[in-house]
Design a protein around this motif. Structure first.
Motif, PDB file in Angstrom:
ATOM      1  N   THR A 105      -6.530   0.700   3.679  1.00 20.56           N
ATOM      2  CA  THR A 105      -7.599   1.587   3.215  1.00 20.56           C
ATOM      3  C   THR A 105      -7.168   3.043   3.282  1.00 20.56           C
ATOM      4  O   THR A 105      -7.435   3.824   2.355  1.00 20.56           O
ATOM      5  CB  THR A 105      -8.859   1.375   4.061  1.00 20.56           C
ATOM      6  N   SER A 138       0.809  -1.205   0.000  1.00 20.12           N
ATOM      7  CA  SER A 138       0.000   0.000   0.000  1.00 20.12           C
ATOM      8  C   SER A 138       0.848   1.262   0.000  1.00 20.12           C
ATOM      9  O   SER A 138       0.493   2.242  -0.633  1.00 20.12           O
ATOM     10  CB  SER A 138      -0.912   0.000   1.215  1.00 20.12           C
ATOM     11  N   LEU A 162     -10.721  -1.359  -3.129  1.00 19.22           N
ATOM     12  CA  LEU A 162      -9.713  -0.800  -2.235  1.00 19.22           C
ATOM     13  C   LEU A 162      -9.898  -1.311  -0.804  1.00 19.22           C
ATOM     14  O   LEU A 162      -9.038  -1.147   0.029  1.00 19.22           O
ATOM     15  CB  LEU A 162      -9.773   0.728  -2.245  1.00 19.22           C
ATOM     16  N   ASP A 163     -11.037  -1.914  -0.519  1.00 20.11           N
ATOM     17  CA  ASP A 163     -11.215  -2.535   0.791  1.00 20.11           C
ATOM     18  C   ASP A 163     -10.650  -3.940   0.757  1.00 20.11           C
ATOM     19  O   ASP A 163     -10.292  -4.455  -0.289  1.00 20.11           O
ATOM     20  CB  ASP A 163     -12.708  -2.596   1.148  1.00 20.11           C
ATOM     21  N   TRP A 205     -12.441   2.207  -6.385  1.00 17.66           N
ATOM     22  CA  TRP A 205     -13.090   2.643  -5.150  1.00 17.66           C
ATOM     23  C   TRP A 205     -14.569   2.239  -5.168  1.00 17.66           C
ATOM     24  O   TRP A 205     -15.116   1.687  -4.233  1.00 17.66           O
ATOM     25  CB  TRP A 205     -12.943   4.165  -5.042  1.00 17.66           C
ATOM     26  N   LYS A 206     -15.212   2.528  -6.308  1.00 17.29           N
ATOM     27  CA  LYS A 206     -16.636   2.233  -6.433  1.00 17.29           C
ATOM     28  C   LYS A 206     -16.893   0.732  -6.346  1.00 17.29           C
ATOM     29  O   LYS A 206     -17.890   0.291  -5.795  1.00 17.29           O
ATOM     30  CB  LYS A 206     -17.160   2.781  -7.774  1.00 17.29           C
ATOM     31  N   TRP A 212      -4.860   3.849   0.358  1.00 15.15           N
ATOM     32  CA  TRP A 212      -5.452   3.971  -0.973  1.00 15.15           C
ATOM     33  C   TRP A 212      -6.524   5.029  -1.054  1.00 15.15           C
ATOM     34  O   TRP A 212      -6.759   5.590  -2.112  1.00 15.15           O
ATOM     35  CB  TRP A 212      -6.018   2.613  -1.418  1.00 15.15           C
ATOM     36  N   LYS A 213      -7.215   5.252   0.066  1.00 15.47           N
ATOM     37  CA  LYS A 213      -8.352   6.166  -0.012  1.00 15.47           C
ATOM     38  C   LYS A 213      -8.033   7.568   0.486  1.00 15.47           C
ATOM     39  O   LYS A 213      -8.766   8.499   0.188  1.00 15.47           O
ATOM     40  CB  LYS A 213      -9.519   5.598   0.794  1.00 15.47           C
ATOM     41  N   GLU A 245     -15.326  -1.229  -4.639  1.00 16.04           N
ATOM     42  CA  GLU A 245     -14.842  -1.652  -3.321  1.00 16.04           C
ATOM     43  C   GLU A 245     -13.611  -2.540  -3.406  1.00 16.04           C
ATOM     44  O   GLU A 245     -13.382  -3.407  -2.577  1.00 16.04           O
ATOM     45  CB  GLU A 245     -15.943  -2.376  -2.537  1.00 16.04           C
TER      46      GLU A 245
END
Lengths: 173, 348, 123, 571, 208
Positions: B322, B160, C114-115, C109-110, B325-326, C112
């Motif tokens: 998370t 990550s 990235l989870d 992301w949409k 990345w977010k 999911e």
């Protein structure tokens, strides 16, 4: 001369490691051999003066192998693997004569006077501008369409990776 | 410059780096223990030597005289190879760190950097990410579940934060227009500004990535003592056990702090007033003041890392990825766009 | 030539790590006891005989994404260096590049991706 | 409070086949074994006795219907407690569908008495390993067990100590499990569904003691969990049957060793109620007990806070908490002479009066402590990492609280007003003013906030106790009425006074939940049966439920927020 | 009666400026620059309070026995009190009060004049829980618990206290601590150093 020695050194290391890749029985060893091969190849890049390529090779491929590594640990059915360990190690031995022939050929080529250091263009470019700038200018002027296409390609592969990697999508087939 | 002189110079540089890794790296354990102790209102090691000054030595001797145990069902080759693969790449990062300005000794101009190459910063990241193999391999080779989970967690962090750290570093690189570590510092000196003032977002992202890559709190999940005992080192003993924290917590922190100093804090340059100039209280030392400044900056960073380490709780592995990345990655991308606007304004 | 220093450091570090590992073996005591080499699992019998089994990690897709982003960075490094030469053209070029890749990120992301990926029904 | 005459009559009217009995100490409903489940269901659903407190059996040694089973239930709304009793030969219907906590209680009873439960999903032993063939709490099982394993002592082999007489170290012991037994137990507990079964514990820093968890892992996610208990099982209930009431106090120290004083107090109050001397215990003793056990509560919560933070990575809080804990330990040491296993209370009072300077020291402590607490809250309470790790982790609804029989801070964290100190005040709790903190979401974060707030409320209670004690003179008695204080203690040791026949369920609010003692006395020096209701045991029973589909990293968060102590779970 | 607990969520400013981290870090750094509060254990030791429940001892006959209880018991048990020796009257009450079986081994020897003295008094401290019930039971204030807390030994034999050891501990206790007042601590200054921020404001007591 020095870069020539380095070339042969790294070249032979990469060949040996490549042989290791095909002959190793344990996937972890395969990955380690592959790692060695890729590092050696980046060594070739360095010795040829292509520093940016060498460093990027190191960065991108090393990380790539980290992914392989995780894939192996997380996805290889180790239990089944341990059961049939009857892997043929003789393949590695059988390949040796070919390697010998290859080396002989390489020496003939070297003796006949064709060598990398003759290629003066690369050296002048790197001396004057630095590797990265040279590549940068070329990439963003001459080959910019390719560059933009590259981004689309990356996008496609990203979508592909997500679709393939997600288990959820598999439920309806 | 003769071959002999070159050889001597290289030898000296290598010895200095070795000293950093072994000597200072070992002594940082004492610093850490003292800092932690005082934060927790204890005196820390006090018995061996004056205020425990000889403690790292005693620790080293203790570690060396421990029994060498190979866990049953562990893979001997990989088990030992893991240590080599952890130690070597982490120390190679120092090869591209410029410790000070060019100095003039015995008629030679010497740059205090082992390999001054055009792409130093990429090499630093490449070697930094190579270190994941040591950890990951140790976890698999020792054939223990705790070690395996710890190793995979470390791999997850690297996966990550590798991309985050490179994206964050792009900002300063754009401002300096160079990939060479030495040139990045020189650019900051010429532009009379530390990039921390121009790149605050990327600085914060970089600090987080530094903490993550080195396994410091709040990202120390690969050895999270409460869950995984000590994670990937659980089956190691003696010096083998000692080397992992040395590499992860000290050598890597030092090397990444050096890189951070180079990228954001102007390397060896003295205190900066943005766009005006530099103030150097150590001016009487001549070019040698640069070394002092470099050491001061890295020390402050190291103490900051310790300070964070002994204050914060730790994240969970999925939260770490998370966040990377977010939060971190979009921030870094955003930062690149902003930098693209301000970079042409700078003269360099 | 610049890499001689790097190679010598590499050699020195390799030697050092080998020495440190073997010193332990030389100096330490060697006493055999029945459960000394038993893998650590809190002092009780192991449920599975080996830890080298299939082990599902939730961040596999992230690994793939990382690979792609790394390639992206590989393009951005040369761009960052020559950014000032290229002027507005270069900026627009990379802006497009970044936008297209950000689209990929947004898609991930949409979706999911990235989870962490866990799918318990597949057990 | 025991169920009132009115409630009992209503139950009698509603369920005509039961018999009801009420005396001062306990309200009992007798029912036939065949009709047990229906009765329990009616009592639970129609009469609101929703909270499961305890269940076990008494070995009466009678020829017919040897075992007498009892179920203790509580109605949170009307604050009534009821005991349902039935008789059986060797089997009982399982109540695990009514209360999950019953499942664990039944496992324990099966383990200790060999009662078979029909309809129980997973009837395995609770504390002993699965290949063990005796039932230790039956009256015909000898106190010292069957000696059949010889363990040579290292001391004997190395130093050659050969002691004689009663000083001799016994080499023979009761049966101990071998590795094979443990492996069988382990595989019997959990059927592997996912990829890896991880042994988490017993020798693990995150389990807060020697608890053995089995996590079935799919990657890092826990698919199913089981707990293997009994690493610290000492058969305290068996010991209680063989010790005079006063001497058993020593063993209560060793149950919840972190809050020994609270356990002492709960036991003392229970025996005092059985004896009927609760009213003649002097006020001073009551205030001292209350003050000390609140100090102990702070002490215990500090250990919890420290280890909780430690588990989540904030190591410094651990030492800060221990810094304050050390001060409490100093106070307790100065007053009682011991730091951990305190044994300070006595039936009818306390062991010694407060020494000089004790009140001043306590006052100085409580003056400073809230400031320190505020500091720690600044580090933790609103830290984003702390929030991320705690919010929405381990969520328990109000229904869960009743279904799993949870008490203490865990119940209050979910907003259930269940605090024995308020519901059924003992000692001086009825005379002091304090609030009960309640959470809303029932996640780990709420439990954290509740416990921190509880520390503040404890400080309030201590403050009031100190003020009250300051007005009392040094000469006021600290033991129940008797010419010679030592004599009463001795008579209760069993030389003179005997305890009347009867039964009582009395509980105290321990830092880890309700610690209840069901004492069945047939008269005489020793209790016939003591069932201890450990808060930690039932609080832990919700753990496998909370761990479903959570990460290994959450295991420590959830476990630490339930705050179990193995000494109390295993007894 | 009921207090709902809750915390405000982080607001935007706090999130981007990392105020939550900074708050915590300011506290840790403040602690780092205050004095340490530890005792250097093997080199410095605190004095245990007088009530400390450590190793056992027998107080000796020195004229300070609790009267008239002591004389009553001496008469009842036909004991010959010997100055400088144990006060024990061989009443076995400690053994009875002990929750552990077989911890005490007590016997009285007959003298030539027909009176008794304690001849055997062994305590097996390997079984002992240091609960102090035996001390409570002792009617003549003979058995007591001293401030000796370093009780580890390399041999099983050393954890058995016999009469000589008990008397020796008792004598040393009577020399050192017996006269102290019943106070929470004796070493106020050392405790204040550990409590540091707390002001103890205890009344000074001169040792008698």
């Amino acid at each position: 001369m020095l870069s020539q020695i380095a070339f042969y050194l790294f070249g032979s290391i990469s060949i040996i490691c490549g042989l290791g890749v095909v002959s190793a029985s344990n996937p972890i060893y395969v990955v380690l051999w592959l790692l060695g091969a890729l590092i050696a190849i980046s060594g070739i890049f360095f010795s040829a003066g292509a520093e940016l390529l060498g460093a990027l090779q190191l960065m991108v491929y090393v990380v790539a192998i980290a992914v392989f590594y995780i894939l192996i640990i997380t996805a290889v059915p180790w239990r089944k693997l341990h059961k049939n360990e009857q892997h043929n190690r003789l393949i590695g031995v059988a390949v040796l004569p070919f390697v010998a022939i290859l080396y002989v050929e390489a020496f003939i080529v070297a003796l006949s006077g064709v060598s990398l250091s003759k290629n003066k263009i690369i050296e002048t470019i790197t001396k004057n501008y630095g590797n990265a700038s040279t590549i940068g200018i070329k990439l963003f002027s001459t080959y910019f369409w390719a560059f933009e296409l590259m981004s689309v390609l990356l996008l496609i592969s990203m979508i592909g990776a997500i679709l393939l990697g997600r288990k959820e999508e598999k439920t309806y087939d | 410059m003769s071959i002999v002189a070159l050889g001597i110079i290289i030898a000296i540089k290598v010895v200095v780096i070795l000293a950093i890794i072994l000597g200072i790296g070992a002594y940082l354990t004492l610093v850490e223990r003292k800092v932690a102790a005082h934060i927790q209102r204890r005196p820390g090691p006090m018995v061996v030597g004056w205020h425990g000054l000889l403690q790292p030595l005693a620790d080293g001797i203790k570690l060396l005289t421990k029994e060498d145990i190979l866990p049953s069902s562990a893979n001997f080759l990989l088990y030992n190879l893991a240590i080599v693969m952890a130690l070597v790449p982490a120390s190679l990062v120092f090869a591209v760190v410029p410790f000070g300005p060019e100095i003039h000794v015995f008629g030679y101009d010497i740059k205090p950097i082992l390999t001054d190459v055009n792409i130093g910063i990429i090499m630093a990241f490449a070697f930094g990410s190579l270190a994941v193999y040591g950890v990951a391999l140790s976890g698999w080779a020792s054939n223990s579940k705790y070690a395996l989970i710890g190793a995979l967690r470390k791999a997850g962090i690297i996966i990550s934060y590798e991309v985050v750290i490179t994206f964050a570093a792009l900002g300063p690189i754009m401002l300096a227009k160079s990939l060479s570590t030495y040139d990045i510092v020189m650019a900051q000196i010429h532009q009379k500004v530390w990039y921390i003032f121009l790149q605050p977002i990327s600085f914060v992202v970089f600090v987080f990535a530094l903490l993550a890559e080195t396994g410091r709190v709040p990202f120390d999940i690969q050895e999270a003592e409460a869950e995984l005992v000590t994670g990937f080192t659980v089956e190691y003993g003696g010096m083998k056990f000692g080397l992992f924290p040395l590499v992860e917590w000290y050598v890597e922190v030092l090397s990444l702090s050096s890189i951070l100093t180079v990228l954001y804090l102007g390397g060896w340059s003295p205190i900066n007033i943005p766009f005006v100039g530099f103030v150097d209280p150590f001016f009487f030392l001549g070019p040698w003041s640069g070394f002092i400044w470099f050491i001061i900056k890295v020390t402050i960073l190291f103490l900051l890392v310790l300070w964070l380490h002994w204050t914060l709780p730790r994240y969970r592995i999925d939260q770490i990825t998370t966040i990377a990345w977010k939060v971190m990655l979009p921030l870094a991308l955003f930062n690149i766009l902003i930098t693209a606007f301000i970079a042409p304004l700078l003269r360099g | 030539m610049a890499y001689i220093g790097l190679l010598s450091l590499l050699a020195v570090m390799l030697g050092l790590s080998v020495i440190l590992i073997s010193l332990n073996w030389l100096l330490g005591p060697k006493k055999k006891e029945p459960y000394k080499t038993y893998p650590y699992e809190c002092g009780v019998p192991l449920y599975d005989d080996t830890a080298q089994t299939t082990f599902h990690q939730g961040y596999y897709i992230l690994g793939l994404l990382l690979l792609l982003f790394d390639i992206e960075v590989a393009y951005l490094f040369p761009w960052a260096v020559v950014y000032n030469f290229l002027g507005v053209f270069g900026f627009i070029e990379v802006f497009l590049f970044l936008v297209i890749l950000t689209l990929g990120l947004v898609y991930a992301w949409k979706k999911e991706a990235l989870d962490w990926q866990f799918d318990l029904e597949s057990l | 409070m025991q169920a009132s005459e009115k409630t009992l009559n209503e139950i009698k009217l509603r369920i005509p086949y039961v018999e009801v009995k009420k005396d001062k100490l306990i309200s009992i409903v007798y029912v036939q074994k065949e009709l047990l489940i229906n009765t329990l269901k009616t009592i639970k659903e129609d009469f609101g006795f929703k909270l499961f407190i305890d269940h076990s059996v008494i070995d009466t040694l009678e020829a017919q219907n040897r075992f007498e089973a009892f179920y203790i239930l509580y109605n949170v709304d009307t604050k009534e407690r009821i005991v349902v009793k039935t008789k059986t030969e060797h089997s009982l219907p399982s109540i695990e569908r009514l209360w999950f906590a019953g499942k664990w209680a039944e496992r324990e009873t099966y383990d200790m008495f060999g009662i078979h439960y029909e309809g129980h999903e997973h009837l395995v032993r609770a504390f002993m390993w699965d290949t063990y063939s005796y039932f230790p709490l039956r009256k015909d099982f000898p106190l010292q067990g069957y000696e059949n394993v010889e363990l040579p002592s290292l001391n004997e082999t190395v130093f050659g100590d050969n002691l004689t007489g009663t000083m001799n170290y016994r080499r023979t012991h009761t049966y101990v499990p071998t590795l094979k037994d443990l492996e069988y137990t382990e595989k019997n507990r959990i059927k592997k569904k996912a990829q890896v079964v991880l042994n988490w514990g017993p020798l693990h820093p995150g389990t807060h003691g020697t608890m053995w968890f089995l996590f079935d892992l799919e990657g890092e996610r826990v698919v199913q969990t089981d707990v293997i208990l009994g690493q610290l099982h000492r058969g305290v209930e068996k010991l209680a049957e063989h010790e005079p009431y006063q001497q058993f106090l020593v063993y209560t120290d060793r149950m919840d060793y972190i809050s020994a004083l609270c356990s002492n107090q709960a036991w003392t109050v229970a025996v005092e109620r059985l004896l009927g001397i609760e009213d003649i215990v002097p006020l001073k003793a009551k205030y001292i007990r209350t003050m000390m056990s609140e100090l102990q509560r702070i002490n215990s919560h500090l250990l919890w806070l420290g280890t909780y933070a430690l588990d989540l990575g904030a190591l410094t809080i651990f030492l800060y908490a221990f810094k304050e804990r050390e001060k409490i330990m100093d106070i307790i040491e100065g007053i009682t002479g011991a730091r951990l296993t305190i044994s300070y209370t006595r039936i009818g009072g306390v062991r010694m009066d407060l020494p000089e300077g004790a009140l001043e020291v306590i006052e100085s402590f409580i003056k400073f402590f809230p400031k320190e607490l505020k500091d720690w809250e600044k580090i933790l309470s609103r830290n984003r990492i702390w929030l991320k790790r705690n919010k929405d982790v381990g969520v328990l609804t109000k229904e869960d609280i009743f279904f799993y029989g949870l008490t203490g801070a865990v119940a209050r964290g979910s907003g259930v007003f269940y605090d024995i100190r308020k519901l059924e005040p003992y000692d001086a709790y009825g005379m002091v003013d304090f609030d009960v903190p309640l959470g809303e979401n029932g996640d780990c974060y709420d439990r954290y906030l509740v416990r921190v707030e509880e520390m503040r409320q404890s400080v309030r209670i201590i403050e009031q106790c100190v003020q009250k004690l300051k007005t009392m003179s040094k000469n006021e008695p600290f033991m129940a009425e008797s010419q010679d204080p030592k004599k009463l203690r001795l008579t209760l040791d069993g030389i003179g006074l005997k305890v009347p026949a009867g039964e009582v369920y009395s509980s105290g609010e321990n830092p880890r939940g309700e610690l209840g003692f069901y004492i069945n006395s047939k008269g005489g020096l020793k209790p016939y049966r003591v069932k201890i209701r450990p808060g930690s045991f039932y609080n832990l029973c919700v753990y496998p439920h909370l761990m479903e589909n959570r990460y290994v990293a959450d295991a420590v968060t959830i476990l630490a927020s339930l705050d179990p102590v193995v000494g109390e779970i295993d007894r | 009666m009921i207090k709902k607990v809750f915390e405000k969520p982080l607001n935007f400013l706090e999130t981007i400026l990392f105020l939550d981290f900074i708050k915590g870090m300011s506290i840790t750094i403040r602690h780092a620059f205050t004095k340490t509060i530890t005792t250097h254990y093997p080199y410095e030791k605190l004095t245990p309070p007088k009530r400390f429940r450590g190793f056992f001892g027998h107080k000796t006959v020195n004229g300070l026995e609790p009267q008239p209880v002591f004389d009553e018991w001496v008469d009842r048990m036909k004991i010959e009190p010997r100055p400088g020796k144990s006060r024990c009257v061989v009443c076995y009450l400690c053994k009875k009060a002990c929750p552990v079986p077989d911890l005490f081994e007590i016997d009285g020897g007959k003298l030539e004049n027909g009176k008794k003295v304690v001849s055997v008094f062994n305590m097996n401290l390997m079984l002992c829980t240091f609960c102090g019930l035996c001390v409570d039971a002792c009617p003549v204030d003979c058995l007591f618990q001293s401030d000796i807390h370093e009780t580890a030994s390399f041999s099983r034999k050393d954890s058995i206290l016999n009469l000589e050891k008990l008397e020796a501990i008792g004598k040393s206790w009577q020399d050192r601590r017996e006269h102290e007042p019943d106070r929470i601590w004796i070493d106020d200054d050392a405790r204040q150093a550990l409590w540091r921020e707390n002001k103890l404001n205890l009344k000074r007591v001169e040792n008698a």
